[in-house]
Design an enzyme around this catalytic site. Sequence first.
Site, short mmCIF file in Angstrom:
data_model
loop_
_atom_site.label_atom_id
_atom_site.label_comp_id
_atom_site.label_asym_id
_atom_site.label_seq_id
_atom_site.Cartn_x
_atom_site.Cartn_y
_atom_site.Cartn_z
CE LYS A 208 -4.13 -2.17 1.48
NZ LYS A 208 -5.30 -2.18 2.44
NE ARG A 247 -7.22 -9.13 0.79
CZ ARG A 247 -7.15 -8.47 -0.26
NH1 ARG A 247 -6.21 -7.28 -0.11
NH2 ARG A 247 -7.59 -8.80 -1.37
#
Length: 275
Positions: A208, A247
Amino acid sequence: MTLIMGVVNVTPDSFSDGGRYVDADAAVAHGLLLRAQGADILDIGGESTRPGAERVAPDVEQERVIPVVRALSDAGVVVSIDTMNASTAALAVQAGARIVNDVSGGMADPGMLAAVAPTDADVVLQHWRGHSADMYARAVYDDVVAEVTRELTGRIEAAAQAGIDPARIIVDPGIGFGKRGEQNWQTLRGLDRFVAMGQRVLIGTSRKRFLADALAEDPADASEARRDLATAVTSVLAAQAGVWAVRVHDVGATRDALVVADRWAGADRTGGQEG
């Protein structure tokens, strides 16, 4: 022991690997590779939630994901369906999915919680403040950890009212969703507060933007490999905070990091002998 959830994006426009696995056969092959690398769960998604992404019609999403869910489930994989659509969730569970991962926490589709309730699937309720097109406009907090905790508690209560046993509920603080740079770090520093809520906690930091911002003055200089290394570090720190699962896109790197951390703590994730 913290589980690893591997990401399989069956989309042409994911922020990280869009288009690589949009073909069902390629997605299944990638999923099997991730399982071989150490994934405990595979999260199958057919709609990108990257910042600015456009919504995908449920029938298009279902054409992408249901064959992949069915094939991987038939292969003995524990499958999670990443969807905000109740109809997709229901079809995926029928095809073998055992977890419904809704990044909107059941808010995008009013029928989601009612659709999940009569199944035996677990449900991930993520913190969410709106769709990708404008989620950062709502990234305003006085105390991000307290507010995310309170809003997640509201989603747990809504799920319970819909008939979902709290034992089936997993919470996700929603790193990168409606949160800007430092707000993500504040959320991660507060992981103990989320674990203390009593539900299993899922964390997704993988590749991210806030990691890239930490690694380089220009985020474009933070390659995928560098982001994967940073993701592995956050996975270890999240595991040490007591989260249920992380995740990730690069399962191998995170598995290796968790193996080393487990050995450091005197555990053995690999099942091998000390020596």
